[in-house]
Scaffold this motif. Structure first.
Motif, short mmCIF file in Angstrom:
data_model
loop_
_atom_site.label_atom_id
_atom_site.label_comp_id
_atom_site.label_asym_id
_atom_site.label_seq_id
_atom_site.Cartn_x
_atom_site.Cartn_y
_atom_site.Cartn_z
N LYS A 190 0.88 -1.17 0.00
CA LYS A 190 0.00 0.00 0.00
C LYS A 190 0.92 1.23 0.00
CE LYS A 190 -3.43 2.15 2.93
NZ LYS A 190 -4.36 2.06 4.03
N LEU A 191 0.57 2.24 -0.79
CA LEU A 191 1.47 3.39 -0.94
C LEU A 191 0.87 4.72 -0.52
CD1 LEU A 191 2.93 2.49 -4.46
CD2 LEU A 191 3.85 1.92 -2.21
N ILE A 192 1.76 5.58 -0.04
CA ILE A 192 1.42 6.97 0.27
C ILE A 192 2.44 7.82 -0.48
CG2 ILE A 192 1.37 8.72 2.10
CD1 ILE A 192 0.63 6.36 4.03
N PHE A 193 1.98 8.85 -1.18
CA PHE A 193 2.90 9.69 -1.95
C PHE A 193 3.02 11.08 -1.34
CE2 PHE A 193 1.31 6.54 -4.92
CZ PHE A 193 2.45 6.17 -5.62
N THR A 194 4.23 11.64 -1.42
CA THR A 194 4.38 13.05 -1.04
C THR A 194 5.01 13.81 -2.21
OG1 THR A 194 6.63 13.02 -0.11
CG2 THR A 194 4.84 12.32 1.36
N TYR A 195 4.64 15.09 -2.31
CA TYR A 195 5.17 15.95 -3.37
C TYR A 195 5.69 17.25 -2.76
CZ TYR A 195 0.58 18.08 -2.76
OH TYR A 195 -0.51 18.67 -2.21
N ALA A 196 6.58 17.92 -3.52
CA ALA A 196 7.27 19.10 -2.99
C ALA A 196 6.41 20.35 -2.99
CB ALA A 196 8.54 19.34 -3.80
N THR A 197 5.83 20.66 -4.13
CA THR A 197 5.10 21.92 -4.25
C THR A 197 3.77 21.67 -4.96
OG1 THR A 197 6.08 22.39 -6.39
CG2 THR A 197 7.25 23.26 -4.48
N LEU B 59 -0.82 10.13 -11.51
CA LEU B 59 -0.06 8.88 -11.57
C LEU B 59 -0.56 7.89 -10.51
CD1 LEU B 59 3.57 10.20 -12.19
CD2 LEU B 59 2.24 8.75 -13.72
N ALA B 60 -0.76 8.39 -9.30
CA ALA B 60 -1.20 7.51 -8.20
C ALA B 60 -2.53 6.84 -8.57
CB ALA B 60 -1.34 8.31 -6.90
N ALA B 61 -3.38 7.58 -9.29
CA ALA B 61 -4.70 7.05 -9.66
C ALA B 61 -4.60 5.91 -10.67
CB ALA B 61 -5.56 8.18 -10.22
N THR B 62 -3.45 5.77 -11.34
CA THR B 62 -3.29 4.68 -12.32
C THR B 62 -2.97 3.34 -11.65
OG1 THR B 62 -0.92 5.01 -12.66
CG2 THR B 62 -2.41 6.30 -14.07
N GLN C 252 -6.16 0.45 -5.76
CA GLN C 252 -5.58 1.15 -4.62
C GLN C 252 -5.91 2.64 -4.69
OE1 GLN C 252 -1.70 1.91 -2.27
NE2 GLN C 252 -1.26 0.50 -3.92
N GLU C 253 -6.35 3.19 -3.56
CA GLU C 253 -6.53 4.64 -3.51
C GLU C 253 -5.47 5.18 -2.57
OE1 GLU C 253 -10.15 7.41 -2.98
OE2 GLU C 253 -10.94 5.54 -3.81
N SER C 254 -4.44 5.79 -3.16
CA SER C 254 -3.30 6.22 -2.35
C SER C 254 -3.51 7.61 -1.76
CB SER C 254 -2.03 6.26 -3.20
OG SER C 254 -1.84 5.05 -3.87
N LEU C 255 -3.02 7.76 -0.55
CA LEU C 255 -2.99 9.07 0.10
C LEU C 255 -1.89 9.88 -0.60
CD1 LEU C 255 -4.28 10.40 2.64
CD2 LEU C 255 -2.38 9.48 3.94
N VAL C 256 -2.17 11.15 -0.91
CA VAL C 256 -1.18 12.02 -1.56
C VAL C 256 -1.08 13.30 -0.74
CG1 VAL C 256 -0.59 13.27 -3.68
CG2 VAL C 256 -1.77 11.06 -3.83
#
Ligand code: NAD
Length: 256
Positions: free
Chosen positions: A35-42, A52-55, A59-63
């Protein structure tokens, strides 16, 4: 793929677009059942990461936002993760930055500001992240960062980023030493050159790439899939005896 990471949750930091090494890691982890959680800078990156996470199927990933230059951002990001999932099993730290003007010519011309910027984003951030992530890895865990041979050798044009990678690699060893008693492992993957957004900043990147294709033992460039699959190993129980290590995924170029 094999369900090596079934039932485990990982935070993937540093997806910018589909070429990002972080995205290669995300796909490999997803195939292994994580299971994944993504973080982004700005904010500028948010849509691209969400799309991308939606592909990722099933899985519905936390972003979440996380600018690693801000202690508050890092703390609030991991607080939000804790509230959402409670426990995590690892973090993929795929973050670096240096001023483009300092990724060419002589290293000698690096100014103080550029030096500290590269160290802040590319090296210190691992320590800042590890400190927050530790409290969420209550079942033990694994932290993986990305480095490059330019941290071990003087490689043309890599300059201030090479010095930051040396600092990152030393941080891996000290963090491994601190966190081992909590069952948390810390390792680096030293990837061969891959054409990403960040790589564009390094002057004459094409010739570095050509050199690998012509001279590396495997005679081919590194792919994000190869890095991703090594990350699966480092996150899984298969690597349970490995910490403080730097695994070269570079077609063997480092032995030359
Ligand atoms: P990339 O540009 O896709 O990823 C770099 C990421 O760093 C981006 O997502 C960017 O948003 C993030 N970042 C920059 N400043 C940030 C900040 N203040 N807060 C949070 N995130 C921030 O490029 P990549 O090549 O996939 O880079 C990922 C990692 O791999 C980097 O550490 C890089 O040095 C390393 N690496 C790359 C290569 C290569 O040839 N591409 C080789 C070896 C190692």
């Amino acid at each position: 793929g094999m369900n090596l990471l079934e039932g485990k949750t990982y935070v993937v930091m540093g997806v910018a677009n589909q070429r990002s090494i972080a995205w290669g890691i995300a796909r490999s982890l997803h195939s292994a059942g994580a299971k994944l959680i993504f973080t982004y800078a700005t904010e500028r990156m948010e849509k691209s990461v969400r799309d991308l996470a939606a592909t990722l199927e099933g899985q519905e990933s936390l972003v979440l936002p996380c600018d690693v230059t801000s202690d508050e951002d890092v703390a609030s990001c991991f607080k939000a993760i804790k509230e959402a999932v409670g426990t995590i099993h690892g973090v993929a730290h795929c973050i670096a930055f240096a001023n483009k003007e300092e990724l060419k010519g002589e290293y000698l011309n690096t100014n103080r500001e550029g030096f500290l910027l590269a160290q802040n984003i590319s090296a210190y951030s691992l320590t800042a992240v590890a400190k927050e992530a530790r409290t969420l890895m209550t079942e033990g865990g694994s932290i993986v960062t990305l480095t490059y041979l330019g941290g071990e050798r003087a490689i043309k044009n890599y300059n201030v980023m090479g010095v930051a990678k040396a600092s990152l690699e030393a941080s891996v060893k000290y963090l491994a030493s601190d966190l081992g008693k909590d069952g948390i492992r810390v390792n680096a993957i030293s990837a061969g050159p891959i054409r990403t957004l960040s790589a564009k900043g390094v002057s004459d990147f094409n010739s570095i790439l050509r050199e690998i294709e012509e001279r590396a033992p495997l005679r081919r460039a590194t792919t994000t899939e190869e890095v991703g699959d090594t990350a699966v190993y480092l996150f899984s129980h298969l690597s349970r005896g490995v910490t403080g290590e730097n695994i070269h995924v570079d077609s063997g170029y480092h032995v030359l």
